[in-house]
Structures are given as structure tokens and as C-alpha cells.
Design a protein around this motif. Structure first.
Motif, PDB file in Angstrom:
ATOM      1  N   THR A 307       0.849  -1.180   0.000  1.00 38.65           N
ATOM      2  CA  THR A 307       0.000   0.000   0.000  1.00 38.65           C
ATOM      3  C   THR A 307       0.889   1.234   0.000  1.00 38.65           C
ATOM      4  OG1 THR A 307      -0.088   0.231   2.412  1.00 38.65           O
ATOM      5  CG2 THR A 307      -1.715  -1.245   1.386  1.00 38.65           C
ATOM      6  N   MET A 308       0.347   2.357  -0.419  1.00 43.78           N
ATOM      7  CA  MET A 308       1.151   3.577  -0.435  1.00 43.78           C
ATOM      8  C   MET A 308       1.481   4.040   0.979  1.00 43.78           C
ATOM      9  SD  MET A 308       1.812   3.731  -3.462  1.00 43.78           S
ATOM     10  CE  MET A 308       2.910   5.107  -3.196  1.00 43.78           C
ATOM     11  N   ALA A 309       0.610   3.746   1.936  1.00 41.49           N
ATOM     12  CA  ALA A 309       0.925   4.065   3.327  1.00 41.49           C
ATOM     13  C   ALA A 309       2.150   3.277   3.783  1.00 41.49           C
ATOM     14  CB  ALA A 309      -0.275   3.771   4.222  1.00 41.49           C
ATOM     15  N   ASP A 310       2.227   2.001   3.365  1.00 42.90           N
ATOM     16  CA  ASP A 310       3.392   1.179   3.694  1.00 42.90           C
ATOM     17  C   ASP A 310       4.660   1.741   3.059  1.00 42.90           C
ATOM     18  OD1 ASP A 310       1.899  -0.588   5.201  1.00 42.90           O
ATOM     19  OD2 ASP A 310       1.582  -1.997   3.553  1.00 42.90           O
ATOM     20  N   VAL A 311       4.528   2.224   1.832  1.00 41.48           N
ATOM     21  CA  VAL A 311       5.690   2.775   1.121  1.00 41.48           C
ATOM     22  C   VAL A 311       6.223   4.008   1.842  1.00 41.48           C
ATOM     23  CG1 VAL A 311       6.427   3.901  -1.024  1.00 41.48           C
ATOM     24  CG2 VAL A 311       4.997   1.856  -1.114  1.00 41.48           C
ATOM     25  N   VAL A 312       5.319   4.905   2.214  1.00 37.22           N
ATOM     26  CA  VAL A 312       5.733   6.122   2.924  1.00 37.22           C
ATOM     27  C   VAL A 312       6.424   5.755   4.234  1.00 37.22           C
ATOM     28  CG1 VAL A 312       4.940   8.234   4.046  1.00 37.22           C
ATOM     29  CG2 VAL A 312       3.945   7.538   1.856  1.00 37.22           C
ATOM     30  N   PHE A 313       5.841   4.826   4.974  1.00 38.97           N
ATOM     31  CA  PHE A 313       6.422   4.413   6.249  1.00 38.97           C
ATOM     32  C   PHE A 313       7.807   3.808   6.062  1.00 38.97           C
ATOM     33  CE2 PHE A 313       7.216   1.054   9.373  1.00 38.97           C
ATOM     34  CZ  PHE A 313       7.121   1.751  10.564  1.00 38.97           C
ATOM     35  N   LEU A 314       7.948   2.936   5.069  1.00 44.45           N
ATOM     36  CA  LEU A 314       9.220   2.256   4.841  1.00 44.45           C
ATOM     37  C   LEU A 314      10.315   3.236   4.438  1.00 44.45           C
ATOM     38  CD1 LEU A 314      10.805  -0.403   4.580  1.00 44.45           C
ATOM     39  CD2 LEU A 314       9.937  -0.596   2.240  1.00 44.45           C
ATOM     40  N   LEU A 315      10.004   4.153   3.540  1.00 46.17           N
ATOM     41  CA  LEU A 315      11.000   5.121   3.097  1.00 46.17           C
ATOM     42  C   LEU A 315      11.373   6.094   4.215  1.00 46.17           C
ATOM     43  CD1 LEU A 315       9.607   5.861  -0.468  1.00 46.17           C
ATOM     44  CD2 LEU A 315      11.710   4.628   0.086  1.00 46.17           C
ATOM     45  N   HIS A 316      10.411   6.467   5.019  1.00 49.49           N
ATOM     46  CA  HIS A 316      10.686   7.334   6.166  1.00 49.49           C
ATOM     47  C   HIS A 316      11.631   6.642   7.141  1.00 49.49           C
ATOM     48  CE1 HIS A 316       9.758   9.457  10.003  1.00 49.49           C
ATOM     49  NE2 HIS A 316       9.703  10.520   9.195  1.00 49.49           N
ATOM     50  N   ARG A 317      11.404   5.356   7.358  1.00 48.85           N
ATOM     51  CA  ARG A 317      12.284   4.593   8.258  1.00 48.85           C
ATOM     52  C   ARG A 317      13.695   4.508   7.693  1.00 48.85           C
ATOM     53  NH1 ARG A 317      10.603  -1.466   9.241  1.00 48.85           N
ATOM     54  NH2 ARG A 317      11.725  -1.717   7.276  1.00 48.85           N
ATOM     55  N   LYS A 318      13.820   4.303   6.378  1.00 41.95           N
ATOM     56  CA  LYS A 318      15.140   4.247   5.758  1.00 41.95           C
ATOM     57  C   LYS A 318      15.857   5.583   5.882  1.00 41.95           C
ATOM     58  CE  LYS A 318      15.622   0.045   4.495  1.00 41.95           C
ATOM     59  NZ  LYS A 318      16.668  -0.764   5.159  1.00 41.95           N
ATOM     60  N   ALA A 319      15.120   6.671   5.771  1.00 43.65           N
ATOM     61  CA  ALA A 319      15.726   7.991   5.927  1.00 43.65           C
ATOM     62  C   ALA A 319      16.234   8.201   7.347  1.00 43.65           C
ATOM     63  CB  ALA A 319      14.715   9.075   5.560  1.00 43.65           C
ATOM     64  N   ILE A 320      15.484   7.699   8.326  1.00 43.32           N
ATOM     65  CA  ILE A 320      15.931   7.797   9.722  1.00 43.32           C
ATOM     66  C   ILE A 320      17.214   7.003   9.928  1.00 43.32           C
ATOM     67  CG2 ILE A 320      15.344   7.112  12.095  1.00 43.32           C
ATOM     68  CD1 ILE A 320      12.433   7.816  11.432  1.00 43.32           C
ATOM     69  N   GLN A 321      17.280   5.820   9.333  1.00 46.22           N
ATOM     70  CA  GLN A 321      18.498   5.011   9.436  1.00 46.22           C
ATOM     71  C   GLN A 321      19.683   5.718   8.783  1.00 46.22           C
ATOM     72  OE1 GLN A 321      17.327   1.291   7.650  1.00 46.22           O
ATOM     73  NE2 GLN A 321      16.077   0.661   9.404  1.00 46.22           N
ATOM     74  N   ALA A 322      19.438   6.345   7.637  1.00 47.74           N
ATOM     75  CA  ALA A 322      20.505   7.073   6.954  1.00 47.74           C
ATOM     76  C   ALA A 322      20.954   8.274   7.775  1.00 47.74           C
ATOM     77  CB  ALA A 322      20.026   7.523   5.576  1.00 47.74           C
ATOM     78  N   ALA A 323      20.003   8.964   8.395  1.00 45.53           N
ATOM     79  CA  ALA A 323      20.352  10.123   9.227  1.00 45.53           C
ATOM     80  C   ALA A 323      21.235   9.713  10.392  1.00 45.53           C
ATOM     81  CB  ALA A 323      19.075  10.796   9.730  1.00 45.53           C
ATOM     82  N   ALA A 324      20.925   8.572  10.996  1.00 38.13           N
ATOM     83  CA  ALA A 324      21.752   8.076  12.103  1.00 38.13           C
ATOM     84  C   ALA A 324      23.178   7.784  11.631  1.00 38.13           C
ATOM     85  CB  ALA A 324      21.120   6.823  12.701  1.00 38.13           C
ATOM     86  N   LYS A 325      23.313   7.268  10.434  1.00 34.45           N
ATOM     87  CA  LYS A 325      24.642   6.992   9.879  1.00 34.45           C
ATOM     88  C   LYS A 325      25.399   8.292   9.603  1.00 34.45           C
ATOM     89  CE  LYS A 325      23.535   2.493   7.875  1.00 34.45           C
ATOM     90  NZ  LYS A 325      23.440   1.660   6.651  1.00 34.45           N
ATOM     91  N   MET A 326      24.673   9.315   9.177  1.00 32.57           N
ATOM     92  CA  MET A 326      25.302  10.623   8.967  1.00 32.57           C
ATOM     93  C   MET A 326      25.838  11.176  10.275  1.00 32.57           C
ATOM     94  SD  MET A 326      22.455  12.358   6.450  1.00 32.57           S
ATOM     95  CE  MET A 326      21.712  11.381   5.140  1.00 32.57           C
ATOM     96  N   ASP A 327      25.001  11.130  11.312  1.00 32.18           N
ATOM     97  CA  ASP A 327      25.421  11.624  12.629  1.00 32.18           C
ATOM     98  C   ASP A 327      26.658  10.878  13.120  1.00 32.18           C
ATOM     99  OD1 ASP A 327      23.222  13.303  12.568  1.00 32.18           O
ATOM    100  OD2 ASP A 327      21.974  12.001  13.813  1.00 32.18           O
ATOM    101  N   GLU A 328      26.616   9.559  12.987  1.00 33.06           N
ATOM    102  CA  GLU A 328      27.727   8.730  13.459  1.00 33.06           C
ATOM    103  C   GLU A 328      29.009   9.010  12.673  1.00 33.06           C
ATOM    104  OE1 GLU A 328      28.854   3.955  13.927  1.00 33.06           O
ATOM    105  OE2 GLU A 328      26.874   4.583  13.206  1.00 33.06           O
ATOM    106  N   PHE A 329      28.884   9.095  11.360  1.00 33.41           N
ATOM    107  CA  PHE A 329      30.042   9.345  10.496  1.00 33.41           C
ATOM    108  C   PHE A 329      30.657  10.704  10.807  1.00 33.41           C
ATOM    109  CE2 PHE A 329      32.105  10.939   6.710  1.00 33.41           C
ATOM    110  CZ  PHE A 329      32.774   9.839   6.197  1.00 33.41           C
ATOM    111  N   TYR A 330      29.805  11.726  10.938  1.00 29.21           N
ATOM    112  CA  TYR A 330      30.273  13.087  11.209  1.00 29.21           C
ATOM    113  C   TYR A 330      31.020  13.140  12.542  1.00 29.21           C
ATOM    114  CZ  TYR A 330      30.052  18.131  12.123  1.00 29.21           C
ATOM    115  OH  TYR A 330      30.369  19.428  12.417  1.00 29.21           O
ATOM    116  N   ALA A 331      30.439  12.543  13.574  1.00 29.80           N
ATOM    117  CA  ALA A 331      31.075  12.567  14.901  1.00 29.80           C
ATOM    118  C   ALA A 331      32.411  11.833  14.879  1.00 29.80           C
ATOM    119  CB  ALA A 331      30.137  11.943  15.933  1.00 29.80           C
ATOM    120  N   LYS A 332      32.466  10.721  14.163  1.00 30.28           N
ATOM    121  CA  LYS A 332      33.700   9.934  14.091  1.00 30.28           C
ATOM    122  C   LYS A 332      34.805  10.714  13.396  1.00 30.28           C
ATOM    123  CE  LYS A 332      35.584   5.599  12.272  1.00 30.28           C
ATOM    124  NZ  LYS A 332      35.278   4.363  11.485  1.00 30.28           N
TER     125      LYS A 332
END
Length: 548
Positions: A307-332
């Protein structure tokens, strides 16, 4: 006198269609419907019923063609034959470019210059049964075959009605098919039609290199084009840790999503291809030693049953995971550099928002009227912009007004959107698919493989809706151009609930300079099988739906 009853006649028609260089958006794309109308007008049936043959406006200067052949006034069952007549550009032909729309000449050239084409092409040339040229495979052969079916319908070959639909713009935004759906509902009312099936003749696509299988499709894959807008923090290149580079942010998102099989769907053993990047760039307008602090990345994402609701949720979650990697990479990296040049480590945490959330925040901060005025101003300047660029600009201008939220990632969607469609469980399609496989084997020694989804994206996506229109709210609210220059007639699609099937020609290398059509199968064997399929669609058990 028969026009298109023999293989040779249909080959000639195909060549005449290909010679019209109907690249999407070109003047020739606007001209081609006139050729189709002219050819069909030669039949006495349309001279007697001129209102059954129409050139219908898309709304942007282009037109689609509808040609209805009614068996008699009492019969309602109608099979729609859909095809598109636009093609992609021909820059890839290089030195052969001037012959790209001259199939007979180009084929002769390739046959005489076999040493200059890839090995796989040389193997096909050796069989002597291929026609080269832009659009021979995708998909003017399908249109030529459907025009031949109109001639058969006029001759009384079928027990029901036939409606030919030929549209522009399938290769870009499917504006033709989207405009056609409301018109098809009007025609059903006007002429008392019950649409029993939509038959497409898009060419078969290979599943792997060297694939020689023949396929019959009972649906078409879906597609969305999600985007991630990255707003970092500006700084001078001499102080890189005082900011956050948006190009870096976009690259992390691309690494997170590119070919990520977690976003693939599997349905009855068929897997959708994983997402891949279609655009990634920063939004700096000129060179400077300020780091790029605004960037965007867009992805092709195929859909089957999500469903499109599932798609929005999944992509939003992937963006959160990517943001965490950005924070971690920057701090390192900052900690590593601090060993050489001590400095105060700034605290940066990348936020993730949907476009809907960004709009809500902007309205809260600046007022609804100001945001509405901004959006209207952008739309007024949209005419000459590509839909993707117009969408990116809309997100960018809004994010700049809310730059205090940075660093941030904003999830949004841009055109085109192709809903997934599948009729694999529809009784008539199951029956016809089974019977056509038996016919192909018995009559021609060909084994068909059934595929639930045509993988090349097609206009069949706009036949019905897999889920109710009101389930798409979260998707639409994150689609800046929805009803602002781009839309899909959702209510009409819910009404236009018709089973689909795709039985098309065989070819190779669609959208490549070696595009070619297998004439032996496509304009000989398929010319025999297509009318059989149409008749079976009329005869099969149908769950009737009255268009009201």
C-alpha cells in the motif's frame, strides 16, 4: 481490398508508423494520431459511423485515438486494445541516427555491417528474421497489430465489440492514458459498453541475458519516484566541521537505498527489481568555496502489492536510518580530526521530515496565506519545467523558509506514479491465459510462461485501483505537484475496474540503438494468436461490471 491481413501488409504498416519520429514531446508525436485516423478512415465502417473514430485531446496539445467497432447495437461486451505511439530519443544511435526511423534501410545497414554491432545482435542477424529501428519493438508493432485487429473486427471476426485506444506520452508521464480513462467511461455510457478486458501488446521483456522464453502477462508492475531533499549547514571549506555537506548527506541516502533488497517485493515467486538512483545533485547555482548545503536524490522504486501508506512508512524509516549513519560518520570524523587540531565539536543531529510535516511547520511559522502564495507563484512558473525539477524547486523554496530546522532530510514524491495492477486471480484472465498457453503449444509449438506483472512499466497501471483511493492520503500529501500540474483520476480509476492482460511481440534491446523486432514471431505467429486471444476474452466467464 484487405489492408492488413497478411504479414507483409502489417510489416509495411509498422514501417510507416516507425517513419513518423514520434519522440515523446515532439511535434511528430502530435502528428501521428492523424496518420492513424487517416488509415482507419479508409474503412467503410468508419465512413458510416464517423463518430466511432475520434481524436481526443489530452489537454496539452497532444491527442489520443479511440476507434470503436460495434458488433451490433445489442452487444455490450467490449475488449479494449491499448497501445502507445510515443518513443524515446535516438541520440544513442550515433552515426546511425539518421536511419533510426527508417527500419528497412537501418536493417539493411546492420546486415551489411555485422562486424560493427554487438555479438548478441550478430547472432540474431544470422537468423535473418529481425527488423531494426526505434519503436519497432516498443511499441509500434503493438499498435500495428491492433490496427489489424480493427480490420478483423469490421469483418465480423469477433463475437463482441472492439475499442482501439492509442495514446501518447507512455514513455514519460503517461499523460495520454491518464486523460483517456475518463473518456473511456464516457464512451461506455454513450454507446452502452461493458468493458470485459483491457488487452495491451507491449513487447516481452527478457528476465535475464539470453532469455528465450515467451511470456504472457496478467498485470503490470507499479512505480513511484521518491525523493530525499537534504539541507545541511553552510560553511567555508576551510572549516568543514562547522557545517554539514548536503552532497555527503545525499550520498549516504543513496548508499542506503541503492539496490537494497529490503525494499524489494516478492509475489508468488516474482521479485520486483530493487530501487536504483535516477538523479542526485546539489542545488548550488554557481561555484564557490562554500560547501554545498542543499542537495537532492531521487530513486526509482518498483511496487507490487504494498500500500502507499506502507511505502511512505518504509521510506521514512530508511531515511531515519541514513540520518543516524550521517550523525555517526560526522562525529567519528570530527573526533579523528580533533587529534590533530583540537576544536570544539559542534553538535549536529539530522532531522527527518515528510513534505507534509514541512508544510505544516511552514504554515505554523509563516501563515497559511504566505505558503499558499509561494506555492501559487512556483506553479505559475512551472510550464517550461520538467515535473521533477518543478517538484524539487517547490521543496527547496519551502525548506529555505524553514532553514532553522536544518540539518534535515525531507521525504517527498515526484511524477510519474504508476500503480501496480494484477488480474492473476480474475476468472476470465485465468481462463484465457490457460487456453492461450494451450493454443500456443498445440498450434505453434511455443511454451508460454505466465508472469503476474509486466516488468517494463505500462499504461495498464491506469486500469482500476488495487486499493481504495482514500487509502492513498499519506502518499498524496507528500506529493507537491498532486493536483498542482499532475494528478491521476483516482475516482475514475476506481470505476474503471477492468481485468487486464498483455500479449505482445518479441524483441530485443528496447530503448537502445540495437532495438529490434522478431518479425517471424511478432508479425506471423502473434498475428494468428492475437485474434484468438480477443475472441477468448469475449467468450470467457466474466464478472460483469456495468459502467454507471
Amino acid at each position: 481490398m484487405p489492408k492488413w491481413k497478411t504479414k507483409e501488409q502489417v510489416v509495411q504498416l509498422l514501417c510507416e508508423l516507425v517513419q513518423i519520429p514520434s519522440i515523446t514531446g515532439s511535434q511528430a508525436e502530435r502528428v501521428l494520431p492523424d496518420f492513424v485516423i487517416e488509415q482507419l478512415s479508409a474503412f467503410s465502417y468508419f465512413q458510416k459511423h464517423p463518430d466511432h473514430l475520434q481524436k481526443n485531446p489530452v489537454g496539452d496539445g497532444r491527442h489520443f485515438v479511440t476507434a470503436l467497432v460495434k458488433k451490433n447495437s445489442e452487444i455490450k461486451n467490449t475488449v479494449i486494445l491499448v497501445s502507445h505511439f510515443d518513443v524515446v530519443d535516438v541520440q544513442d544511435y550515433g552515426v546511425w541516427k539518421e536511419y533510426a526511423f527508417q527500419p528497412k534501410e537501418l536493417t539493411s545497414l546492420f546486415y551489411r555491417n555485422k562486424d560493427k554491432v554487438p555479438e548478441a545482435v550478430r547472432d540474431d542477424i544470422a537468423s535473418g528474421n529481425w527488423l531494426f529501428g526505434r519503436g519497432t519493438m516498443d511499441m509500434k508493432c503493438g499498435l500495428a497489430l491492433h490496427m489489424a485487429m480493427i480490420e478483423k473486427a469490421i469483418g465480423g471476426a469477433f463475437d463482441g465489440n472492439i475499442l482501439l485506444l492509442a495514446v501518447p506520452d507512455e514513455e514519460v508521464n503517461s499523460a495520454g492514458m491518464r486523460a483517456a480513462v475518463p473518456r473511456l467511461l464516457e464512451l461506455a455510457q454513450q454507446y452502452g459498453l461493458d468493458y470485459t478486458a483491457v488487452l495491451n501488446s507491449e513487447p516481452m521483456f527478457t528476465q535475464y541475458p539470453g532469455d528465450q522464453n515467451k511470456y504472457i502477462y496478467t498485470g503490470s508492475i507499479g512505480k513511484v519516484l521518491p525523493g530525499f531533499y537534504c539541507y545541511g549547514k553552510e560553511t567555508h571549506v576551510g572549516e568543514p566541521f562547522a557545517g554539514l555537506n548536503a552532497n555527503f548527506m545525499a550520498s549516504i541516502l543513496t548508499a542506503e537505498l541503492e539496490l537494497n533488497t529490503e525494499l524489494c517485493e516478492m509475489v508468488e515467486g516474482e521479485a520486483a527489481p530493487p530501487p536504483t538512483n535516477l538523479l542526485q545533485k546539489d542545488l548550488k547555482e554557481e561555484y564557490s568555496v562554500q560547501i554545498p548545503h542543499r542537495a537532492v536524490t531521487l530513486f526509482n522504486l518498483f511496487l507490487l502489492e504494498k500500500t502507499m501508506a506502507d511505502v511512505v512508512f518504509l521510506l521514512h524509516r530508511k531515511a531515519i536510518q541514513a540520518a543516524a549513519k550521517m550523525d555517526e560518520f560526522y562525529a567519528k570524523r570530527a573526533a579523528e580530526f580533533a587529534k590533530y587540531s583540537p576544536f570544539h565539536l559542534p553538535e549536529l543531529q539530522v532531522k527527518v521530515l515528510t513534505y507534509e510535516e514541512l508544510v505544516s511547520y511552514a504554515i505554523h511559522q509563516h501563515g497559511k496565506e504566505k505558503i499558499k502564495s509561494l506555492q501559487q507563484e512556483l506553479l505559475s512558473k512551472q510550464e517550461d519545467k520538467d515535473d521533477r525539477e518543478a517538484t524539487i524547486e517547490a521543496v527547496d523554496k519551502l525548506a529555505i523558509m524553514c532553514k532553522e530546522l536544518a540539518p534535515m532530510i525531507v521525504l517527498f514524491f515526484t511524477p510519474p506514479y504508476y500503480p501496480a495492477v494484477s488480474s492473476r486471480n480474475h476468472p476470465s484472465i485465468k481462463t484465457v491465459t490457460r487456453e492461450m498457453a494451450a493454443y500456443a503449444l498445440e498450434r505453434h509449438g511455443i511454451t508460454f510462461k505466465k508472469q503476474n506483472y509486466f516488468g517494463g512499466i505500462s499504461d495498464l497501471s491506469y486500469v482500476g485501483l488495487q486499493y481504495p483511493a482514500d487509502s492513498m492520503g499519506s502518499f498524496i500529501r507528500n506529493f507537491p505537484l498532486w493536483d498542482q500540474g499532475y494528478s491521476i483520476p483516482l475516482s475514475e480509476l476506481e470505476e474503471f475496474d477492468v481485468p487486464v492482460i498483455n500479449l505482445g511481440p518479441t524483441g530485443r534491446d528496447a530503448h537502445q540503438w540495437t532495438e529490434r523486432l522478431d518479425i517471424g514471431y511478432s508479425l506471423d505467429i502473434l498475428l494468428d494468436m492475437l485474434p484468438v486471444c480477443i475472441q477468448k476474452l469475449h467468450e470467457a466467464p466474466i464478472e460483469m461490471r456495468v459502467m454507471e
